[in-house]
Design a protein around this motif. Structure first.
Motif, mmCIF file in Angstrom:
data_model
loop_
_atom_site.group_PDB
_atom_site.id
_atom_site.type_symbol
_atom_site.label_atom_id
_atom_site.label_comp_id
_atom_site.label_asym_id
_atom_site.label_seq_id
_atom_site.Cartn_x
_atom_site.Cartn_y
_atom_site.Cartn_z
ATOM 1 N N HIS A 38 0.810 -1.225 0.000
ATOM 2 C CA HIS A 38 0.000 0.000 0.000
ATOM 3 C C HIS A 38 0.841 1.272 0.000
ATOM 4 C CE1 HIS A 38 0.817 0.884 4.243
ATOM 5 N NE2 HIS A 38 0.531 -0.371 4.546
ATOM 6 N N ALA A 42 -1.401 4.743 3.979
ATOM 7 C CA ALA A 42 -2.536 3.838 3.828
ATOM 8 C C ALA A 42 -2.349 2.601 4.712
ATOM 9 C CB ALA A 42 -2.698 3.450 2.355
ATOM 10 N N ASN A 43 -3.062 1.537 4.409
ATOM 11 C CA ASN A 43 -2.914 0.258 5.093
ATOM 12 C C ASN A 43 -3.359 -0.837 4.136
ATOM 13 O OD1 ASN A 43 -5.911 -0.415 5.701
ATOM 14 N ND2 ASN A 43 -5.680 1.638 6.602
ATOM 15 N N GLY A 44 -3.166 -2.080 4.526
ATOM 16 C CA GLY A 44 -3.437 -3.200 3.641
ATOM 17 C C GLY A 44 -4.865 -3.297 3.161
ATOM 18 N N SER A 46 -6.617 -1.189 1.866
ATOM 19 C CA SER A 46 -6.860 -0.443 0.630
ATOM 20 C C SER A 46 -7.028 -1.379 -0.563
ATOM 21 C CB SER A 46 -5.718 0.545 0.363
ATOM 22 O OG SER A 46 -4.481 -0.119 0.223
ATOM 23 N N PHE A 47 -6.614 -2.638 -0.424
ATOM 24 C CA PHE A 47 -6.704 -3.593 -1.532
ATOM 25 C C PHE A 47 -7.909 -4.529 -1.438
ATOM 26 C CE2 PHE A 47 -2.220 -2.411 -1.649
ATOM 27 C CZ PHE A 47 -2.003 -2.268 -3.012
ATOM 28 N N ALA A 64 -2.047 -8.687 1.892
ATOM 29 C CA ALA A 64 -1.645 -7.290 1.992
ATOM 30 C C ALA A 64 -1.218 -6.959 3.418
ATOM 31 C CB ALA A 64 -2.786 -6.370 1.555
ATOM 32 N N ASP A 66 -0.059 -4.562 6.529
ATOM 33 C CA ASP A 66 -0.001 -3.180 6.989
ATOM 34 C C ASP A 66 1.480 -2.897 7.184
ATOM 35 O OD1 ASP A 66 -2.751 -3.158 7.069
ATOM 36 O OD2 ASP A 66 -2.902 -3.151 9.262
ATOM 37 N N HIS A 106 0.827 0.247 -4.783
ATOM 38 C CA HIS A 106 0.176 1.535 -5.048
ATOM 39 C C HIS A 106 1.000 2.654 -4.441
ATOM 40 C CE1 HIS A 106 -2.872 4.743 -3.820
ATOM 41 N NE2 HIS A 106 -2.833 4.810 -5.146
ATOM 42 N N HIS A 186 -11.195 0.878 4.690
ATOM 43 C CA HIS A 186 -9.789 1.266 4.722
ATOM 44 C C HIS A 186 -9.544 2.380 5.740
ATOM 45 C CE1 HIS A 186 -6.777 4.244 3.130
ATOM 46 N NE2 HIS A 186 -6.007 3.186 3.310
ATOM 47 N N LEU A 274 -8.039 1.884 -6.391
ATOM 48 C CA LEU A 274 -8.248 0.688 -5.571
ATOM 49 C C LEU A 274 -9.656 0.619 -4.991
ATOM 50 C CD1 LEU A 274 -4.877 0.598 -3.595
ATOM 51 C CD2 LEU A 274 -5.388 -0.308 -5.876
#
Length: 300
Positions: A38, A42-44, A46-47, A64, A66, A106, A186, A274
């Motif tokens: 990410h 952000a953090n995981g 987001s996917f 994903a 963090d 990203h 997210h 995303l």
């Protein structure tokens, strides 16, 4: 915008230097799981929408983390920097017993992904870069506060309730009129602390160290020009504040290596690929890249 059914998510922790790295897994499709990286604040999660779209296509699982200093991994200590994120990603692959796989990154995560591929070509089979990975023409003396001013200010803010934090993000120019449950999930993962002193989980020091490298570190900026694996770049037409042009333009991408194919996302800004319906396209690109790399490896 919520036309994809979410898939169940599992959480696990991977031992890394200084503690445990939080990782989310979606899906259980065949093949080596894809690792998603990410952006800088952000953090995981987001996917999550990309993972759901990938599952619909029968693609592999998507994992994903963090990243260190963000999300549930917000308490992991330094040292920070993109090379440390690369080490943490390798720890995830080792934990999963995965020898080699595709990365999707990203924003800052795209730079991390490029660096991982250059440093560990035996572990990375291909890259999908989403609005990141290729250096920008930054004037000398530019710092992370100039580039990410509103985001840096947010890291010092407190919020009385989750609804207040949600309202802050809904007013953000990049999300105005584009809000949905994927973005909400997210954003809520980023929130930590207790009311009325809720705040972002992002560690400001981590963001500053990582951001400085994205702006000016020679190895980081040069990685996209030395990629030993197939790579694709999806670039958004609009920027962090939904302004035009975005971070990339055809002129700014003129220096992109011919080995990296580029595709414009005309309806998106830096944040939205995303979370918007473009997540389906991102998933399609991941699935295609996975199939291509599997074929190449099968011919070796």
């Amino acid at each position: 915008m919520n036309d994809i059914t979410p898939v169940d998510a599992d959480e696990y922790t991977v031992p890394v230097a200084g503690g445990g790295l939080a990782v989310t897994r979606w899906g259980d499709g065949p093949g080596a799981p894809v690792l998603a990286v990410h952006g800088i604040t952000a953090n995981g999660h987001s996917f999550a929408r990309v993972a759901a779209a990938l599952a619909v296509r029968g693609g592999p699982a998507l994992h994903a983390p963090d990243l260190r200093g963000r999300g549930v991994s917000g308490g992991l200590p330094g040292p920070y920097g993109l090379a440390v994120h690369v080490d943490d990603l390798l720890a995830v692959l080792d934990h999963l017993g995965v020898e080699r796989t595709v990365l999707v990154g990203h924003s800052m995560g795209a730079f991390v992904s490029c660096l991982a591929a250059v440093r560990h070509p035996d572990r990375i089979a291909g890259l999908l870069l989403v609005d990141g990975g290729h250096g920008l023409p930054i004037p000398p003396g530019t710092d992370i506060d100039t580039v990410l001013g509103p985001a840096m200010t947010r890291l010092r803010m407190t919020f009385a309730s989750p609804d207040d934090y949600r309202a802050f993000w809904r007013r953000h120019p990049a999300f105005a009129g584009r809000w949905n449950t994927w973005a909400d999930d997210h954003v809520m993962r980023d929130l930590t602390g207790e009311a009325p002193g809720l705040r972002s989980s992002c560690d400001e020091t981590a963001v500053r160290v990582d951001g400085a490298q994205v702006l000016a570190d020679e190895e980081t900026l040069g990685a996209v020009h030395r990629l030993p694996v197939p790579a694709r770049l999806l670039w958004a037409a609009r920027g962090l504040g939904d302004e035009a042009p975005g971070l990339y333009t055809p002129e700014r991408l003129a220096g992109l290596p011919a080995s990296v194919s580029a595709l414009e996302l005309p309806d998106d800004n830096h944040y939205t690929p995303l979370f918007s319906s473009t997540a389906v396209l991102v998933a399609e690109q991941i699935h295609t890249l996975v199939q291509e790399t599997v074929q190449v490896q099968g011919q070796l």
